[in-house]
Design an enzyme around this catalytic site. Structure first.
Site, PDB file in Angstrom:
ATOM      1  N   SER A  52      -0.361   2.849   1.962  1.00  0.00           N
ATOM      2  CA  SER A  52      -0.910   1.553   1.548  1.00  0.00           C
ATOM      3  C   SER A  52      -1.994   1.075   2.514  1.00  0.00           C
ATOM      4  CB  SER A  52       0.198   0.502   1.434  1.00  0.00           C
ATOM      5  OG  SER A  52       0.803   0.281   2.688  1.00  0.00           O
ATOM      6  N   HIS A  53      -2.093   1.704   3.693  1.00  0.00           N
ATOM      7  CA  HIS A  53      -3.107   1.287   4.665  1.00  0.00           C
ATOM      8  C   HIS A  53      -3.895   2.458   5.241  1.00  0.00           C
ATOM      9  CE1 HIS A  53      -0.758  -2.324   4.098  1.00  0.00           C
ATOM     10  NE2 HIS A  53      -1.847  -2.976   4.460  1.00  0.00           N
ATOM     11  N   LEU A 129       0.305  -2.294  11.001  1.00  0.00           N
ATOM     12  CA  LEU A 129       0.432  -2.944  12.312  1.00  0.00           C
ATOM     13  C   LEU A 129       1.020  -2.009  13.374  1.00  0.00           C
ATOM     14  CD1 LEU A 129      -0.305  -5.748  13.272  1.00  0.00           C
ATOM     15  CD2 LEU A 129       1.972  -6.538  12.661  1.00  0.00           C
ATOM     16  N   GLY A 192      -0.659  -4.115  -0.712  1.00  0.00           N
ATOM     17  CA  GLY A 192      -1.256  -2.793  -0.946  1.00  0.00           C
ATOM     18  C   GLY A 192      -0.405  -1.957  -1.885  1.00  0.00           C
ATOM     19  N   ASP A 193       0.922  -2.041  -1.737  1.00  0.00           N
ATOM     20  CA  ASP A 193       1.800  -1.244  -2.608  1.00  0.00           C
ATOM     21  C   ASP A 193       1.796  -1.772  -4.042  1.00  0.00           C
ATOM     22  OD1 ASP A 193       2.678   0.858  -0.974  1.00  0.00           O
ATOM     23  OD2 ASP A 193       4.058  -0.489   0.069  1.00  0.00           O
TER      24      ASP A 193
END
Ligand code: NDP
Ligand code: PYC
Length: 342
Positions: A52-53, A129, A192-193
């Site tokens: 997702s990132h 993060l 994001g998911d």
């Protein structure tokens, strides 16, 4: 009859992916220094299966840079505020270069005082993060970080969205193994998911979001188009999300998730908020070393039947990527090469 779409997959080495992403960032308006930081961050997420990132975020970075919403060439300004307090004005740039600029002073203060705080404001965080905290634990320090994002989460008991997806990440060293690291959104699911589920045509698990009328929905598009997310764990996750707003925005001097307006910057995707880090030197602990105590905790958790620690899946994926190359969608890789001007 259900249709299965086979995706063609490619593999790419970590160094090659970092170089490709560096070229993408520089081609779309960042300085080489900022590009190096973001490329390493994004490639690390992709390598660890933090999809997702990872490269999924590149179109968002590119459209944001094109919109003029973020300064891709910002030079962070670090201020030594007090014995345990470092402040950085990220200059409307990305949070990761700000952290990098303040890191030596932060570590020096944490090692001398036992604890130090880094308050980043005027910053954009569009990433996972854990890359911000894991390196501290790799050098024997304990680190905690929070960042707020953009309004899309309804506080528990409220009628409309206010909080961001507001993640919390923690890293601690341990004696005989990789650091203990967790990194989680305080929303029931990361934004994001939800976007990935919408793109794949998949439904969300129950209890994650509501539609534009505030009714529970498992349709990701209904969440994205006028709906909202819920905090994880009802009032408990909601309280943690509130804490993230206070620490990442009020304490740093950054925006709350509801305080910025990107309407005049079509294509802008990066939340303009703040980020807080707390770094502790466990060398000051009384008795047995902290790393041995954390090792003992892990040993007991395994003895109690636990099979998966947070971070285990990521490190397994990392080992696989290191051995075989990072698995990426062939079309996405081709798109990255185009964006890099190759
Ligand atoms: P997940 O729910 O996927 O995972 C949260 C944590 O729990 C991870 O450390 C994960 O480890 C661990 N975990 C997951 N499942 C298990 C399990 N069954 N047993 C033990 N541990 C488990 O993460 P989220 O979806 O909440 O967040 C995804 C990412 O989105 C994060 O990196 C977060 O920072 C990022 N994010 C960023 C935002 C921003 O503003 N920049 C906003 C919101 C989210 P592992 O990784 O090994 O699976
Ligand atoms: O996935 O929730 C998320 C997110 C918000 C900002 C960056 N990632």
């Amino acid at each position: 009859m259900s249709q299965v779409h086979e995706r063609a997959l490619s593999r790419i080495g970590f160094t090659e992916l970092v170089a490709l992403l560096h070229q993408v960032f520089v081609s779309h308006g960042t300085s080489p220094k900022v590009a190096a930081t973001l490329a390493h961050n994004c490639a690390s997420a992709e390598r660890d299966g933090a999809h997702s990132h990872g490269i999924f975020r590149i179109p968002g970075y590119v459209s944001t840079l094109a919109s003029g919403w973020v300064n891709g060439k910002a030079e962070p300004v670090v201020t030594d505020v007090a014995s345990g307090f470092v402040r950085v004005d990220a200059g409307n740039g990305f949070a990761q270069p700000a952290l990098e600029a303040a890191r030596p002073l932060l570590v020096e203060k944490a090692r001398s005082a036992g604890i130090a705080l880094l308050a980043i404001h005027n910053s954009h965080h569009f990433a996972a993060l854990w890359p911000d905290v894991e390196p501290f634990a790799e050098e024997g320090l304990v680190a905690l970080s929070v960042v707020n994002s953009m309004t899309c989460v309804v506080p528990h008991g409220a009628d409309r969205p206010l909080f961001g997806t507001n993640p919390i990440a923690f890293a601690a060293p341990r004696a005989d193994g990789l650091p203990i690291v967790f990194d989680l959104a305080t929303s029931a699911i990361a934004h994001g998911d939800v976007q990935i589920a919408a793109r794949k045509g998949e439904r969300l698990p129950a209890g994650m979001g509501v539609d534009s009328l505030g009714q529970p929905t498992q349709d990701p598009k209904a969440v994205l188009e006028g709906g909202a997310l819920l905090p994880f764990g009802g009032h408990k996750g909601s309280a943690l999300s509130m804490m993230v707003e206070l620490l990442a925005a009020a304490l740093t001097g950054g925006n709350f998730s509801f305080e910025f307006n990107w309407a005049d910057h079509p294509g802008a995707r990066t939340p303009w908020t703040g980020q807080l880090l707390i770094v502790i030197d466990p060398g000051k602990t009384a008795g047995q070393s902290f790393a041995e105590r954390s090792q003992e905790l892990v040993r007991q958790m395994h003895a109690a039947g636990l099979r998966r620690l947070p971070g285990d899946r990521r490190h397994r994926t990392r080992a696989q990527s290191d051995a075989l190359g990072i698995e990426v969608d062939a079309q996405e890789l081709a798109r990255l090469r185009e964006l890099a001007g190759q």
